[in-house]
Enzyme design. Structure first.
Site, PDB file in Angstrom:
ATOM      1  N   LYS A 214      -3.260   3.140  -3.024  1.00 56.26           N
ATOM      2  CA  LYS A 214      -4.553   3.979  -3.095  1.00 56.26           C
ATOM      3  C   LYS A 214      -4.277   5.160  -2.905  1.00 56.26           C
ATOM      4  O   LYS A 214      -3.899   5.473  -1.648  1.00 56.26           O
ATOM      5  CB  LYS A 214      -5.765   3.444  -2.734  1.00 56.26           C
ATOM      6  CG  LYS A 214      -6.142   1.989  -3.106  1.00 56.26           C
ATOM      7  CD  LYS A 214      -7.494   1.414  -2.521  1.00 56.26           C
ATOM      8  CE  LYS A 214      -7.456  -0.021  -2.395  1.00 56.26           C
ATOM      9  NZ  LYS A 214      -8.624  -0.478  -1.813  1.00 56.26           N
TER      10      LYS A 214
ATOM     11  N   ASP B 184       0.865  -1.077   0.053  1.00 58.71           N
ATOM     12  CA  ASP B 184      -0.048   0.073  -0.033  1.00 58.71           C
ATOM     13  C   ASP B 184       0.778   1.250   0.254  1.00 58.71           C
ATOM     14  O   ASP B 184       1.983   1.188   0.439  1.00 58.71           O
ATOM     15  CB  ASP B 184      -0.972  -0.067   1.264  1.00 58.71           C
ATOM     16  CG  ASP B 184      -2.075  -0.817   1.159  1.00 58.71           C
ATOM     17  OD1 ASP B 184      -2.452  -1.132  -0.208  1.00 58.71           O
ATOM     18  OD2 ASP B 184      -3.166  -0.802   1.932  1.00 58.71           O
TER      19      ASP B 184
ATOM     20  N   MET C 268      -8.639   9.633   8.029  1.00 56.17           N
ATOM     21  CA  MET C 268      -8.928  10.085   6.395  1.00 56.17           C
ATOM     22  C   MET C 268      -9.879  11.250   6.786  1.00 56.17           C
ATOM     23  O   MET C 268     -10.998  11.344   6.110  1.00 56.17           O
ATOM     24  CB  MET C 268      -9.498   8.948   5.763  1.00 56.17           C
ATOM     25  CG  MET C 268      -8.555   7.979   5.602  1.00 56.17           C
ATOM     26  SD  MET C 268      -9.144   6.205   5.071  1.00 56.17           S
ATOM     27  CE  MET C 268      -9.967   5.515   6.563  1.00 56.17           C
TER      28      MET C 268
END
Lengths: 279, 279
Positions: A67, A45, A180
């Site tokens: 991502k 990741d 996030m």
């Protein structure tokens, strides 16, 4: 486990889903280091630090499937396919995730896909960002009498509405870490205040926690948006709510900036700078 | 930092507050191993595993300050005094805590005492029990669509009443891990059901998570008390609520026992055994 393979095909390998912590390689677990060093293939990741990959074998294959929030990414189905494909070649596959794989990490989908292919999977926990950031800035996550519940929540959303129990988060004595949440901070702030949280609710934002470029800012819910703008916070960040050093009889560490919006600076002159305080 | 010391006294040492994870020494962080190996004095909680102490120097002094739930313990003030005393002798002091020191660990009191004595303190995060147990039994703590909030709560109480936001915990879509909740499980069950949680709420109890004697039981809120009794769970345990493998499209791992109370076994004969199922 091998019954679905054609005669002569290699024995299937295995997959290890490894939480790699917040980026600082010293916060890997001993087991994670061992598993990374033993892997034939690493599926990685974006938030996994370079220092973590330094533990990989020189001949290991590294596949990046990072991502980027709002940017290009490898679709989850494609990641699942890569894991299965590499394990079916007989490889030991290390799936490296930032933090702890079971917190906002879509691990369930990868585990289900790997198991459906008859491949063994092992889960190695990691230090999740909230705990790593809290240690870095010496901010306790619970307090014996006053904070007996601590929540991890996601501020990520596809459609602008964030389906959380805002009333519970806004209640007194709640402590939480929003993952996030920088891009949706305006919504988070509005929802919390509409649910009864005071504008004075203590907030601490930690960007790039535990890394060399860590930035930590203590502010209030009311000033959250201004603080994010003042410090140009755009990287991966944790937003803590309901936690204050003073409640723990601690002082704010020197490395933590303190931000108040200029309009809050009671008693200051009209010439007060608009740049953030770093008290 | 040294101004308060008499001339000729040794320079003060320092204190490192180290989260040692759930007991399995392979779940220590690299930094924790380094700090433990460098310490002159280790001040150790009961839940720190023996394998962890294997990293200590042969000549290190080990001071056990373990607190037994409901049993004899070293008072917090006495622990604080030991940390300060040993650091003022010039020692590097490693304060070893189970799990992550900032989760239900009274770290704030120790940090405040150490800092008040003018001694530097470093915080090293650890894998907290909920994350370690979840990895061990492959139970994701969040799910992309349905579980966007995960809470750590304490079931420990001095007086029988547990001051938590039970309504929030009982709400649909909530997931939580209760620490130190086995002894108060009856109260936890009653409070959750009175706050609207269904008796069918998925519950997983993990005793001695990640250790050789780990026992994991999947049951329901309604059957929680019977399940604890049936498996004689008395050790340190995490009680997960609102998390189910099926919701993640996963099957329950073989090592997890499934418990239903005999009265729930619809369609079974009157001779159904009262011993727990291990399906």
């Amino acid at each position: 486990m091998t019954g679905s393979h054609a005669a002569g095909a290699p024995a299937p390998g295995r997959v290890q889903l490894i939480g790699c912590g917040p980026g600082d390689p010293d916060l890997l677990t001993v087991r994670a280091v061992q598993r990374i060093a033993a892997a034939d293939v690493l599926v990685v990741d974006r938030l996994v630090g370079e220092g973590v990959l330094a533990h990989a074998r020189a001949d290991a294959v590294i596949i990046s499937v990072g991502k980027e929030a709002g940017g290009p990414s490898t679709a989850q189905d494609e990641i699942n396919r890569i894991l299965v494909r590499e394990a079916l070649k007989g490889h030991v596959v290390a799936r490296l995730k930032g933090g702890d794989g079971f917190v906002f990490g879509r691990a369930a989908e990868e585990i289900a896909a790997v198991r459906a292919a008859g491949i063994d999977i092992e889960i190695v926990p990691g230090i999740t960002a909230a705990h790593a950031c809290a240690a870095s800035i010496a901010l306790p996550l619970t307090l014996r009498e006053s904070v007996r519940q601590f929540s991890l929540v996601t501020g990520a959303t596809a459609d602008g509405d964030i389906d959380l129990d805002w009333t519970a988060l806004a209640a007194p004595g709640q402590a939480f870490a929003i993952y996030m949440g920088v891009r949706t901070a305006r919504t988070v702030r509005q929802k919390l205040i509409a649910s009864g949280a005071p504008a004075s609710l203590p907030i601490v934002v930690v960007e790039n926690g535990t890394r060399a470029n860590e930035v930590a800012v203590a502010t209030t819910l009311g000033d959250l948006i201004d603080a994010i703008a003042a410090f140009a916070i755009t990287g991966p960040a944790i937003i803590f709510g309901g936690l204050a050093w003073g409640d723990a009889n601690l002082t704010i560490p020197d490395k933590v900036h303190v931000y108040r919006a200029p309009s809050d600076r009671v008693g200051e002159t009209a010439h007060a700078p608009s740049a953030p305080d770093a008290i």
